[in-house]
Design a protein around this motif. Sequence first.
Motif, PDB file in Angstrom:
ATOM      1  N   CYS A 165       0.875  -1.169   0.000  1.00 44.60           N
ATOM      2  CA  CYS A 165       0.000   0.000   0.000  1.00 44.60           C
ATOM      3  C   CYS A 165       0.909   1.214   0.000  1.00 44.60           C
ATOM      4  O   CYS A 165       1.799   1.322   0.844  1.00 44.60           O
ATOM      5  N   ILE A 166       0.741   2.099  -1.003  1.00 46.31           N
ATOM      6  CA  ILE A 166       1.622   3.279  -1.020  1.00 46.31           C
ATOM      7  C   ILE A 166       0.874   4.534  -0.569  1.00 46.31           C
ATOM      8  O   ILE A 166       1.390   5.630  -0.667  1.00 46.31           O
ATOM      9  N   GLY A 167      -0.356   4.345  -0.081  1.00 40.06           N
ATOM     10  CA  GLY A 167      -1.069   5.464   0.520  1.00 40.06           C
ATOM     11  C   GLY A 167      -1.536   6.507  -0.469  1.00 40.06           C
ATOM     12  O   GLY A 167      -1.398   6.358  -1.678  1.00 40.06           O
ATOM     13  N   GLY A 168      -2.069   7.560   0.091  1.00 33.51           N
ATOM     14  CA  GLY A 168      -2.542   8.675  -0.724  1.00 33.51           C
ATOM     15  C   GLY A 168      -1.447   9.712  -0.848  1.00 33.51           C
ATOM     16  O   GLY A 168      -0.326   9.490  -0.394  1.00 33.51           O
ATOM     17  N   PRO A 169      -1.751  10.867  -1.461  1.00 30.38           N
ATOM     18  CA  PRO A 169      -0.735  11.890  -1.702  1.00 30.38           C
ATOM     19  C   PRO A 169      -0.035  12.358  -0.421  1.00 30.38           C
ATOM     20  O   PRO A 169       1.174  12.568  -0.429  1.00 30.38           O
ATOM     21  N   GLU A 170      -0.787  12.499   0.704  1.00 31.74           N
ATOM     22  CA  GLU A 170      -0.138  13.013   1.934  1.00 31.74           C
ATOM     23  C   GLU A 170       0.874  11.999   2.449  1.00 31.74           C
ATOM     24  O   GLU A 170       1.986  12.345   2.843  1.00 31.74           O
ATOM     25  N   THR A 171       0.456  10.720   2.435  1.00 27.88           N
ATOM     26  CA  THR A 171       1.353   9.666   2.890  1.00 27.88           C
ATOM     27  C   THR A 171       2.640   9.702   2.081  1.00 27.88           C
ATOM     28  O   THR A 171       3.741   9.635   2.609  1.00 27.88           O
ATOM     29  N   LEU A 223       7.401   2.599   3.248  1.00 30.81           N
ATOM     30  CA  LEU A 223       6.139   3.322   3.127  1.00 30.81           C
ATOM     31  C   LEU A 223       5.148   2.920   4.226  1.00 30.81           C
ATOM     32  O   LEU A 223       4.401   3.747   4.729  1.00 30.81           O
ATOM     33  N   THR A 224       5.201   1.632   4.566  1.00 28.02           N
ATOM     34  CA  THR A 224       4.255   1.104   5.546  1.00 28.02           C
ATOM     35  C   THR A 224       4.293   1.912   6.848  1.00 28.02           C
ATOM     36  O   THR A 224       3.263   2.139   7.475  1.00 28.02           O
ATOM     37  N   ASP A 225       5.525   2.377   7.215  1.00 27.19           N
ATOM     38  CA  ASP A 225       5.644   3.155   8.463  1.00 27.19           C
ATOM     39  C   ASP A 225       4.979   4.518   8.347  1.00 27.19           C
ATOM     40  O   ASP A 225       4.790   5.205   9.343  1.00 27.19           O
ATOM     41  N   ALA A 229      -3.970   6.782   8.929  1.00 25.99           N
ATOM     42  CA  ALA A 229      -4.895   5.821   9.549  1.00 25.99           C
ATOM     43  C   ALA A 229      -5.851   5.249   8.504  1.00 25.99           C
ATOM     44  O   ALA A 229      -6.139   4.048   8.497  1.00 25.99           O
ATOM     45  N   ASP A 230      -6.330   6.108   7.579  1.00 25.73           N
ATOM     46  CA  ASP A 230      -7.264   5.635   6.547  1.00 25.73           C
ATOM     47  C   ASP A 230      -6.599   4.667   5.582  1.00 25.73           C
ATOM     48  O   ASP A 230      -7.175   3.660   5.176  1.00 25.73           O
ATOM     49  N   ASP A 231      -5.368   4.964   5.192  1.00 25.09           N
ATOM     50  CA  ASP A 231      -4.632   4.074   4.283  1.00 25.09           C
ATOM     51  C   ASP A 231      -4.404   2.723   4.946  1.00 25.09           C
ATOM     52  O   ASP A 231      -4.535   1.664   4.314  1.00 25.09           O
ATOM     53  N   LYS A 232      -4.065   2.792   6.222  1.00 28.95           N
ATOM     54  CA  LYS A 232      -3.782   1.561   6.965  1.00 28.95           C
ATOM     55  C   LYS A 232      -5.029   0.685   7.027  1.00 28.95           C
ATOM     56  O   LYS A 232      -4.978  -0.523   6.823  1.00 28.95           O
ATOM     57  N   LYS A 233      -6.158   1.359   7.260  1.00 25.87           N
ATOM     58  CA  LYS A 233      -7.427   0.645   7.342  1.00 25.87           C
ATOM     59  C   LYS A 233      -7.726  -0.023   5.987  1.00 25.87           C
ATOM     60  O   LYS A 233      -8.178  -1.164   5.917  1.00 25.87           O
ATOM     61  N   HIS A 234      -7.460   0.709   4.906  1.00 26.07           N
ATOM     62  CA  HIS A 234      -7.697   0.191   3.557  1.00 26.07           C
ATOM     63  C   HIS A 234      -6.831  -1.044   3.314  1.00 26.07           C
ATOM     64  O   HIS A 234      -7.296  -2.081   2.832  1.00 26.07           O
TER      65      HIS A 234
END
Length: 427
Positions: A165-171, A223-225, A229-234
């Motif tokens: 998971c590479i998250g959204g733009p903020e991540t 990236l995982t670190d 919270a939303d990305d992690k949930k996804h």
Amino acid sequence: MSAIRAPKGMNDILPDESGRWHVVERAFGDAMGRAGFREVRTPYLESTNLFVRTIGEATDVVEKEMYSFSHHDEPLTLRPEGTAGAARAYVEHGIHNKEPASRWYYAGPMFRAERPQKGRYRQFYQLGAEVFGDTGPGVDAEVIDLLVRFFQSIGIPDVDVLVNCIGGPETRASYKEALVKFLEPKLSGLSADSQRRLHTNPLRILDSKNPADIAAVADAPTLTDHLSADDKKHFDGLRRMLDALATPYRVEPRLVRGLDYYTRTLFEVKAAKEKLGAGDTIAGGGRYDNMLAELGGNAQPAFGFAAGLERLLIASEVPGPASVVDVFIAPMGEAAHAPALVLARKCRDAGIAAEADLRGASMKSLLRRANALGAAFAVIIGDRELETGHYGLKDLAAHTQSELAPEALVAHVKASRAARKATQESA
Ligand code: HAM
């Protein structure tokens, strides 16, 4: 005069091979159709800007691999992949106004000026699919599972599915900062490409095949670190769903992939290295929730994948069709030519593939040809057969022969073919 050859890295798929291509393409269309996907066909040429904006300026594909040219001042590019064109079509036709979610698949040639090697070509074929209008993660898991099962159905049972998971733009912004901070002291040891990309596209460095870059990023933060919270949930949801489906996968925190449009879920599927060598990635994909809005459309989430068809054919043992025709018709002498053509047409009308050979070859060479085409039957029409109206029907597998009138002959072939099919299906 030197002979003209196909352009480097572009292959002719000759009829002896294209049968296997059809088998896999059909299996793909069937598998996707059973999951509610419908085929989209987009142009092979698109506006160059489409790929620059979606795939990203600082990527190998856009920097080095696109076949681009200008025609009457219109910058055009041979599509290097199918996602950008599908997304462009989705936006252009306002599909989000017509249905809440869309499931599309495609199959066709893509073009990248890469260094050719086994499994890597400049014109290659992709089988791909895109889902628009669903934020996932359920659909991400569903599509990954569909793909794995499709691979199993074409004889590629053991695949390695890598997810991240590479998250959204903020991540990614916060991760990029951490990565640049980590790599800056190692700058001089990086490859020239990576040195250049440290401030334009540092994530690409994680994807580099250069040994110095691989060593430099070995202890880099992951990236995982940095997931929100939303990305992690996804991502947790995706894994839960894959577990429920018992789809084999493993999390690969360094997986970043070579295209810039991804958000959140990323995945790749690898198959046996012994067969594929360096090109062992048979498919890749992920989520690209920001692309449609960036293309001027309504903000719609999206997820998809593409598999390399040539790589699937290398990895799979799937056989091509066993025969070219069912019935091979051998007229002996010119008087039998027209009756041979009439019989061939009768066969085809009854759904039986038939070829009449009017070259005037010897019986021996005609029978050899019938065998080479995998025909189950050969029909001999000579003077005697013309007189009696009963043609000689040779069953080439059973080595038996009978004399039948054309209608009875067609019925016999049809019945025997149905019986053979039933035996194969029950085997
Ligand atoms: P990609 O990873 O660039 O992703 O390509 C997908 C697959 O196409 C690769 O895994 C590989 O099997 C095959 N492929 C790529 N380049 C070559 C080549 N030069 N020769 C032979 N096969 C090749 C995409 O293209 C994304 N559009 C996938 C996607 C769809 N993401 C979201 N939706």
